[in-house]
Design a protein around this motif. Structure first.
Motif, PDB file in Angstrom:
ATOM      1  N   PHE A  27     -12.816  -8.122   1.514  1.00 36.78           N
ATOM      2  CA  PHE A  27     -12.666  -7.419   2.788  1.00 36.78           C
ATOM      3  C   PHE A  27     -13.848  -7.704   3.708  1.00 36.78           C
ATOM      4  O   PHE A  27     -13.695  -7.971   4.895  1.00 36.78           O
TER       5      PHE A  27
ATOM      6  N   LYS B 111      -1.458  -0.600  30.863  1.00 34.26           N
ATOM      7  CA  LYS B 111      -0.050  -0.875  31.128  1.00 34.26           C
ATOM      8  C   LYS B 111       0.326  -0.636  32.593  1.00 34.26           C
ATOM      9  O   LYS B 111       0.995  -1.454  33.218  1.00 34.26           O
ATOM     10  N   ASN B 112      -0.102   0.494  33.141  1.00 35.58           N
ATOM     11  CA  ASN B 112       0.161   0.708  34.566  1.00 35.58           C
ATOM     12  C   ASN B 112      -1.119   0.542  35.374  1.00 35.58           C
ATOM     13  O   ASN B 112      -1.378   1.249  36.326  1.00 35.58           O
TER      14      ASN B 112
ATOM     15  N   GLN C  96      -5.973  -3.214  24.384  1.00 32.91           N
ATOM     16  CA  GLN C  96      -5.809  -3.085  22.942  1.00 32.91           C
ATOM     17  C   GLN C  96      -5.268  -4.354  22.296  1.00 32.91           C
ATOM     18  O   GLN C  96      -4.487  -4.313  21.361  1.00 32.91           O
TER      19      GLN C  96
ATOM     20  N   ALA D  97      -6.222  -1.673  17.215  1.00 28.96           N
ATOM     21  CA  ALA D  97      -6.629  -1.150  15.926  1.00 28.96           C
ATOM     22  C   ALA D  97      -6.784  -2.279  14.913  1.00 28.96           C
ATOM     23  O   ALA D  97      -7.505  -2.152  13.939  1.00 28.96           O
ATOM     24  N   ASP D  98      -6.088  -3.382  15.167  1.00 31.21           N
ATOM     25  CA  ASP D  98      -6.128  -4.465  14.184  1.00 31.21           C
ATOM     26  C   ASP D  98      -7.238  -5.482  14.466  1.00 31.21           C
ATOM     27  O   ASP D  98      -7.315  -6.499  13.804  1.00 31.21           O
ATOM     28  N   THR D  99      -8.083  -5.211  15.457  1.00 28.24           N
ATOM     29  CA  THR D  99      -9.227  -6.100  15.683  1.00 28.24           C
ATOM     30  C   THR D  99     -10.301  -5.755  14.669  1.00 28.24           C
ATOM     31  O   THR D  99     -10.951  -4.730  14.759  1.00 28.24           O
TER      32      THR D  99
ATOM     33  N   ASP E  67     -17.743   2.424  10.136  1.00 25.64           N
ATOM     34  CA  ASP E  67     -16.955   3.135   9.125  1.00 25.64           C
ATOM     35  C   ASP E  67     -17.797   3.477   7.896  1.00 25.64           C
ATOM     36  O   ASP E  67     -17.716   4.580   7.364  1.00 25.64           O
TER      37      ASP E  67
ATOM     38  N   LEU F  93     -17.713   7.237   8.310  1.00 26.45           N
ATOM     39  CA  LEU F  93     -16.564   7.724   7.543  1.00 26.45           C
ATOM     40  C   LEU F  93     -16.894   7.852   6.066  1.00 26.45           C
ATOM     41  O   LEU F  93     -16.578   8.845   5.439  1.00 26.45           O
ATOM     42  N   ASN F  94     -17.553   6.799   5.537  1.00 27.26           N
ATOM     43  CA  ASN F  94     -17.894   6.868   4.108  1.00 27.26           C
ATOM     44  C   ASN F  94     -19.212   7.593   3.887  1.00 27.26           C
ATOM     45  O   ASN F  94     -19.547   7.933   2.772  1.00 27.26           O
TER      46      ASN F  94
ATOM     47  N   ASP G  11       8.494   1.459  22.070  1.00 23.28           N
ATOM     48  CA  ASP G  11       8.377   0.819  23.388  1.00 23.28           C
ATOM     49  C   ASP G  11       7.729   1.738  24.422  1.00 23.28           C
ATOM     50  O   ASP G  11       7.188   1.293  25.418  1.00 23.28           O
ATOM     51  N   CYS G  12       7.783   3.068  24.194  1.00 19.56           N
ATOM     52  CA  CYS G  12       7.138   3.931  25.174  1.00 19.56           C
ATOM     53  C   CYS G  12       5.779   4.423  24.681  1.00 19.56           C
ATOM     54  O   CYS G  12       5.103   5.192  25.350  1.00 19.56           O
TER      55      CYS G  12
ATOM     56  N   ASP H  41      -7.069   8.554  14.871  1.00 21.78           N
ATOM     57  CA  ASP H  41      -7.885   7.593  14.128  1.00 21.78           C
ATOM     58  C   ASP H  41      -8.820   8.372  13.218  1.00 21.78           C
ATOM     59  O   ASP H  41     -10.024   8.352  13.359  1.00 21.78           O
TER      60      ASP H  41
ATOM     61  N   PRO I 100      -8.833   9.055   9.156  1.00 25.04           N
ATOM     62  CA  PRO I 100      -8.140   8.766   7.902  1.00 25.04           C
ATOM     63  C   PRO I 100      -7.858  10.008   7.054  1.00 25.04           C
ATOM     64  O   PRO I 100      -6.722  10.192   6.606  1.00 25.04           O
TER      65      PRO I 100
ATOM     66  N   ARG J 277       3.695   1.265  10.750  1.00 25.49           N
ATOM     67  CA  ARG J 277       2.523   0.720  11.440  1.00 25.49           C
ATOM     68  C   ARG J 277       2.899  -0.115  12.665  1.00 25.49           C
ATOM     69  O   ARG J 277       2.295   0.010  13.735  1.00 25.49           O
TER      70      ARG J 277
ATOM     71  N   LYS K  96      -1.156   2.640  19.095  1.00 28.37           N
ATOM     72  CA  LYS K  96      -2.546   3.029  19.284  1.00 28.37           C
ATOM     73  C   LYS K  96      -3.016   3.908  18.133  1.00 28.37           C
ATOM     74  O   LYS K  96      -2.247   4.689  17.594  1.00 28.37           O
ATOM     75  N   PHE K  97      -4.295   3.739  17.749  1.00 27.68           N
ATOM     76  CA  PHE K  97      -4.938   4.722  16.890  1.00 27.68           C
ATOM     77  C   PHE K  97      -6.027   5.355  17.738  1.00 27.68           C
ATOM     78  O   PHE K  97      -6.956   4.678  18.156  1.00 27.68           O
TER      79      PHE K  97
ATOM     80  N   GLN L 254      -8.400   9.272  23.322  1.00 28.67           N
ATOM     81  CA  GLN L 254      -7.790   8.526  24.422  1.00 28.67           C
ATOM     82  C   GLN L 254      -6.368   9.029  24.709  1.00 28.67           C
ATOM     83  O   GLN L 254      -5.888   8.988  25.837  1.00 28.67           O
TER      84      GLN L 254
ATOM     85  N   GLU M 162       1.612   6.874  29.423  1.00 21.68           N
ATOM     86  CA  GLU M 162       1.458   5.642  28.649  1.00 21.68           C
ATOM     87  C   GLU M 162       1.853   5.830  27.195  1.00 21.68           C
ATOM     88  O   GLU M 162       1.902   4.885  26.436  1.00 21.68           O
TER      89      GLU M 162
ATOM     90  N   THR N 291     -11.239   5.062   3.381  1.00 19.67           N
ATOM     91  CA  THR N 291     -11.624   4.249   4.534  1.00 19.67           C
ATOM     92  C   THR N 291     -11.035   2.848   4.430  1.00 19.67           C
ATOM     93  O   THR N 291     -10.530   2.281   5.404  1.00 19.67           O
ATOM     94  N   ARG N 292     -11.103   2.306   3.189  1.00 16.69           N
ATOM     95  CA  ARG N 292     -10.583   0.963   2.993  1.00 16.69           C
ATOM     96  C   ARG N 292      -9.076   0.933   3.249  1.00 16.69           C
ATOM     97  O   ARG N 292      -8.553   0.080   3.972  1.00 16.69           O
TER      98      ARG N 292
ATOM     99  N   THR O 119      -8.473   1.117   6.944  1.00 13.46           N
ATOM    100  CA  THR O 119      -8.713  -0.155   7.643  1.00 13.46           C
ATOM    101  C   THR O 119      -7.571  -1.122   7.378  1.00 13.46           C
ATOM    102  O   THR O 119      -7.122  -1.830   8.278  1.00 13.46           O
TER     103      THR O 119
ATOM    104  N   LYS P 135      -4.638  -0.113   9.501  1.00 10.33           N
ATOM    105  CA  LYS P 135      -4.819  -0.426  10.925  1.00 10.33           C
ATOM    106  C   LYS P 135      -4.741  -1.918  11.213  1.00 10.33           C
ATOM    107  O   LYS P 135      -4.156  -2.344  12.199  1.00 10.33           O
ATOM    108  N   THR P 136      -5.395  -2.722  10.363  1.00  9.34           N
ATOM    109  CA  THR P 136      -5.422  -4.158  10.631  1.00  9.34           C
ATOM    110  C   THR P 136      -4.225  -4.861  10.007  1.00  9.34           C
ATOM    111  O   THR P 136      -4.144  -6.077  10.034  1.00  9.34           O
TER     112      THR P 136
ATOM    113  N   ARG Q 173      -3.652  -5.385   7.032  1.00 11.23           N
ATOM    114  CA  ARG Q 173      -4.090  -6.254   5.928  1.00 11.23           C
ATOM    115  C   ARG Q 173      -3.483  -5.710   4.639  1.00 11.23           C
ATOM    116  O   ARG Q 173      -3.256  -4.516   4.524  1.00 11.23           O
TER     117      ARG Q 173
END
Lengths: 318, 365, 386
Positions: free
Chosen positions: A97, A163-164, A185, A268-270, A279, A283-284, B169-170, B176, B178, B212, B217-218, B222, B231, B354-355, B358, B361-362, B364
């Motif tokens: 990871f 978006k807008n 995003q 979120a996937d970046t 994190d 978080l940990n 779509d909306c 965010d 866990p 997912r 958005k997570f 926001q 949005e 946490t793992r 992640t 979210k990603t 993976r």
């Protein structure tokens, strides 16, 4: 006769003395000049580095601060114990990871550095070729964004890209697109954010390299049969190389560890190492692990840069 | 920083004078969430007691925790969330509350206090400040357009991949956070929301991952503005935040209609607690402030302002009608029964969590 | 000042005239009514000039005379506002610098600092796509020719000024251009190096048979190098001639003054014969005889120019009384090979006279405040009407 001889000797001695003083002064000045940055580096880089390194060798614990002691001693019983935990580093290498996160950060940093270079080069070139007052104005414009908060500027990009947001509204109005583009995003937004934020760090070293370049070199290249595009790659680019390298280093390093831009503009996937570090820390609540991640990042960053500096030094020595 | 300095200076005076007489604190340093109290209440405290308030705000438990764990913050009152206080108290961050100094402690809602005691045995280190729920904020018209007249009352909106896909779509947002989201997911699956079993975590991850691709958005804050300006059409969120979004949408008058529900499967109840750091320089003033908040008219100043419930038996007469009668702030008893608390996890489970998060979210595996 | 070192081009056979003296010879480079304006400023003003194959033509002028602009138009870095430039019969209009059969040696040399000497020289060939082996061979040859064979791997900043100049020359010549343009080729060198390099340049030019156009502000350099000189002033070419003629027969006060030093006597034409003139000069205090005809109106004010080395100085009155004036020595400068005298005439005019020091004691024969006679032959002076 003897009088004049005597005074000549005196003169010479005085001259010597003066010279001696002068030399001494320079050495002292040099010590100060070299000492200040050394002290600075020591205090604000090396000491914190050691602290972080120390924490990376401990274990997470429920305590204040939340990690185990590295050193325990009891003077009366002449007892000292050092407890070093390499587990954090081992874990870093065991779990792919972290490797993925490093690679993904480096990929994003490399690409955004490259894009920054592409955008910055024409700007720097135009500034270097402009004259007098225009040049001062353009340089001021490059630096101007620094007068507002970095965070504010990133939020402004969110307004542009959402978006807008302004970009979508504009494209919809002129009829280029029928549906709003999803830009915020995404990795695209991260690249925009990094390129935008670090552009001045690329423009300024490029400008200073290009500004020094003798314009007749390009005429010479043309005269010897190279077209303008060839001249660019054969003359302008190689001569701008010190600026290119300096600019790339200045952009690449902060981009690898970037946290705010991917957090605000990215999806979120970046996956970036800055986020992983956050994190681990928050978080940990694993400060030792977070420290190990930071130390490894430093090594991953510092090594290539030392290599680059080395090769540059060699280039000049030949 | 500002506070730290003040705190230190005050601490010095305290130690110097302590042996003679009991010191009379003239300041109190409060570190609270942003937008969490009516400023008029603070002024009232100052005029009533003559104690000056230094007020500072944070916007995440993590920021508060990082400060507390580094030691000596100079703050006298802080407002951590239950599961955070649970672990911080173990590390010795907090002083014990001296109940003899709290004349109004009897106003505390005993039922709610007993839930808080799961985080802090005997509630030795805290006095509850507010409580709230996690639920779904949604855009009434957009959801209706996509799902028809199906009642909106279930976590299916985000956890059923087919339904979530219709809403994607909306815009669908998930907190965010866990620990909280996994707890809700475990509860939805009929499992113990505080389970630390690897297999349970796996099941919860699988559930969340299944939808997912529909989550756009997570986000933990926001979503407030995103819901308000259209949005997003569904967002997992904190009740007070969704209500804030609702009032923003009403102000903007763009025909956007936001609503909040606590799904029928049950959800998480959380508590923000008043606590005194062990090294707080003005403990006496801190107790005075906590006691002041326990007075029903002052507690109402929190609830009416922040749209969160306060665990105070006598607050009702002081609450605004729209606050008192809003089930998303003060839920009905049958909903209240289905609420559960989320306990702090072990360091080991936090890492797994946490793992897993992640990875979700990603995308993976 | 002497030009004893001047190289006079020697025709291969006695009867063969240089091309520019042959009737109807084809010029290699033709500049036709070329004008270049920079805004209001006329840098080059309607210049027409023919330069022939294998010439070493010098454009001589001060700064701002337009000589560099003209050179840059030949290279293609500037476009003429009007007029045409033809190289080997081809109109250069619209032909880019990298397409012209022309190479240039820059005043600053413009060597590429990031490339080695050999790579600098190879630069032009690589752009032509010449085979690698061929490039290597030709670079080696060229470096040998300029005596830099051993320095191919060095970078420009590791070379002396003279070595850099030769690299620049080698780089410009390697493409075997039909026309080589040189912008102040010797300007950056010290005096001794400059003299040595002058001859090298001429040797190379003769060896390769390339046409050279040299821009310089240094008249000595122009005199030494050139087959012909074009003297430029304020955007026009004032006189185009062989070095000897430019020196001996300047066509204007400007040229006479610009090239070498000259004494000028203002006067009125009192007798105008087809092959001689007499001029009454108040400045000289006598009537001056010149044995060439001029075209002028009666009573026109003209200048008689006479070079300092053509004036003889003596204490005794010379036997032949023509072109003889009297004055007093105000200053003597002993220069080694010659002595320079400043003589003040009764009219207040100062005359400069140089005399070779034939013998060691020569300088001793005159001293300050000596009353002396100055005289010169009727064919030594030139009448300048403009």
């Amino acid at each position: 006769m003897s009088m004049s001889l005597g005074s000549a000797v005196m003169d010479r001695m005085a001259a010597k003395l003066q010279k001696y003083n002068f030399v001494k002064k320079i050495n002292w000045g040099r010590a100060v000049v070299a000492g200040i940055p050394t002290f600075w580096l020591g205090l604000f880089f090396f000491v914190p580095f050691l602290v972080v390194f120390k924490i990376s060798l401990t274990e997470a614990a429920i305590a204040i601060p939340p990690y185990s002691e590295l050193l325990e001693w009891d003077l009366e019983e002449a007892y000292i114990s050092i407890k070093i935990n390499l587990g954090n580093y081992l874990f870093l290498f065991e779990d792919d990871f972290y490797l993925d996160a490093y690679l993904s950060s480096v990929k994003i940093a490399v690409l955004s550095t490259f894009f920054t270079l592409l955008v910055a080069f024409p700007i720097a070139y135009a500034i270097a070729k402009s004259d007098g007052s225009t040049r001062v104005l353009l340089l001021a414009l490059v630096i101007l964004p620094f007068w507002t908060s970095f965070l504010l500027r990133v939020y402004a990009w969110m307004e542009f890209l959402k978006k807008n947001g302004i970009v979508n509204e504009f494209l919809l109005t002129i009829g280029v697109i029928d549906e709003p583009l999803i830009m915020l995003q995404t990795d695209f937004a991260v690249y925009i954010g990094i390129v935008y934020t670090y552009l001045p760090f690329m423009v300024l070293p490029l400008y200073s390299a290009l500004e020094k370049m003798d314009g007749t070199l390009l005429e010479a290249a043309q005269d010897l049969g190279s077209k303008p595009t060839q001249s660019f790659f054969l003359v302008t680019l190689p001569l701008a190389m010190p600026g290119v390298i300096a600019g790339c280093v200045l952009v690449f390093i902060p981009a690898v560890g970037e946290f705010v831009i991917p957090a605000l503009l990215g999806g979120a996937d970046t996956l970036m190492i800055g986020r992983v570090l956050w994190d681990e820390f928050f978080l940990n609540r694993d400060w030792p692990m977070a420290s190990a991640v930071a130390i490894v990042m430093l090594v991953v960053l510092v090594l290539p840069i030392m290599l680059i500096r080395n090769s540059q030094g060699k280039g000049e020595a030949v | 920083m500002h506070h730290k300095k003040l705190g230190l200076a005050a601490a010095l005076t305290l130690t110097l004078t302590a042996p003679m007489t009991m010191a009379k604190d003239t300041v109190v340093n409060i570190y609270n969430w942003s937008d969490y109290i009516d400023p008029a209440i603070l002024e009232k405290f100052e005029t009533q007691t003559g104690i000056k308030i230094n007020y500072d705000v944070y916007d995440s438990n993590e920021v508060l925790e990082a400060k507390l764990m580094s030691g000596s913050t100079g703050y006298d009152v802080v407002m951590p969330t239950g599961s955070f206080l649970e672990r911080q108290a173990l590390a010795g961050v907090y002083a014990e509350i001296d109940r003899s100094q709290l004349k109004n402690i009897g106003n505390l809602d005993a039922e709610m206090a007993s839930k808080v005691a799961l985080h802090d045995a005997g509630n030795k280190h805290n006095v509850p400040y507010t409580w709230g729920t996690i639920g779904l904020g949604y855009n009434v018209d957009m959801v209706k357009a996509r799902l028809g007249d199906v009642p909106v009352n279930s976590w299916d909106l985000v956890f059923d991949p087919e339904i979530a896909a219709k809403l994607s779509d909306c815009g669908v947002s998930v907190l965010d956070s866990p620990a909280e989201v996994v707890s809700v997911a475990l509860n939805y699956l009929g499992l113990d929301p505080n389970s630390e079993k690897k297999s349970d975590l796996k099941k919860a991850s699988k559930l969340i991952s299944a939808s997912r691709s529909s989550f756009t958005k997570f986000s933990s804050s926001q979503y407030i503005s995103d819901l308000a300006n259209g949005e997003l059409c569904v967002s997992m969120g904190y009740n007070g935040d969704v209500l804030q979004s609702q009032s923003r949408a009403i102000e903007a008058d763009q025909g956007i209609n936001i609503s909040y529900i606590i799904p029928k499967e049950g959800s998480l109840v959380w508590f923000d607690l008043m606590a005194i750091p062990a090294d707080a320089p003005h403990k006496e003033a801190a107790h005075k402030f906590i006691d002041f908040i326990l007075q029903p008219e002052n507690a109402a100043g929190v609830s009416n302002y922040a749209f969160y419930a306060v665990p105070n038996n006598k607050v009702e007469p002081y609450l605004l009608e729209e606050v008192k009668n809003d089930p998303s702030i003060y839920p009905t008893d049958d909903i209240k029964e289905k609420l559960f608390t989320q306990k702090a996890h072990s360091v080991k489970f936090d890492r797994l969590l946490t793992r897993a998060w992640t990875n979700i979210k990603t995308a993976r595996n | 000042m002497s030009f004893s070192e001047q190289i006079v081009p020697s025709p291969t056979s006695a009867e063969q005239l240089p091309l520019w003296k042959q009737e109807g010879a084809e010029p290699f480079l033709r500049i036709e009514n070329v004008t270049k304006n920079f805004g209001e400023f006329k840098a080059v003003d309607n210049i027409s000039l023919d330069i022939y194959k294998k010439e070493l033509f010098c454009l001589l002028g001060g700064s701002g005379s337009g000589k560099s602009t003209l050179l840059r138009m030949l290279a293609g870095f500037e476009t003429p506002t009007s007029g045409r430039i033809l190289i080997d019969g081809v109109d250069m209009a619209g032909i880019q610098p990298w397409e012209r059969p022309v190479n240039m040696m820059f005043q600053s040399y413009a060597l590429f600092p990031h490339l080695s000497v050999a790579d600098n020289v190879a630069f032009g060939l690589k752009r032509e796509g010449v085979a690698k082996a061929e490039i290597k061979k030709r670079v080696a040859e060229m470096l040998d020719m300029v005596q830099l064979g051993h320095l191919g791997k060095r970078k420009p900043h590791q070379l002396s000024g003279g070595q850099r100049q030769r690299v620049a020359l080698a780089r410009a010549l390697i493409k075997r251009p039909k026309l080589l343009l040189l912008d102040e080729p010797l300007g950056a060198l010290d005096k001794k190096l400059r003299e040595e390099t002058q001859f090298e340049l001429i040797n190379i030019q003769e060896e390769l048979g390339v046409t050279f156009v040299v821009v310089t502000h240094d008249q000595e350099e122009a005199m030494t190098l050139a087959t012909r000189i074009g003297v430029m002033n304020q955007g026009i070419i004032v006189q185009t001639d062989e070095p000897h003629d430019v020196y001996e027969y300047p066509n204007s006060k400007f040229v006479a003054d610009f090239i070498g030093s000259v004494n000028m006597f203002e006067g009125k034409v009192i007798q105008d014969e087809p092959d001689s003139v007499q001029i009454d000069s108040k400045e000289a205090g006598t009537t001056l005889f010149v044995n060439h005809g001029i075209s002028c109106s009666p009573d026109q004010v003209v200048n008689v120019a006479i070079r300092p080395e053509k004036i003889r100085i003596s204490k005794k009155e010379p036997e032949k009384g023509v072109n003889c004036i009297q004055g007093i020595i105000e200053e003597i400068a002993y220069m080694g090979s010659l002595s320079v005298f400043r003589v003040r005439l009764a009219s207040g005019k100062e005359v400069r006279v140089t005399q070779p020091n034939f013998t060691r004691s020569m300088g001793d024969r005159f001293t300050w405040n000596d009353a002396v006679f100055l005289h010169w032959d009727e064919d030594s002076s030139v009448v300048l009407t403009s």
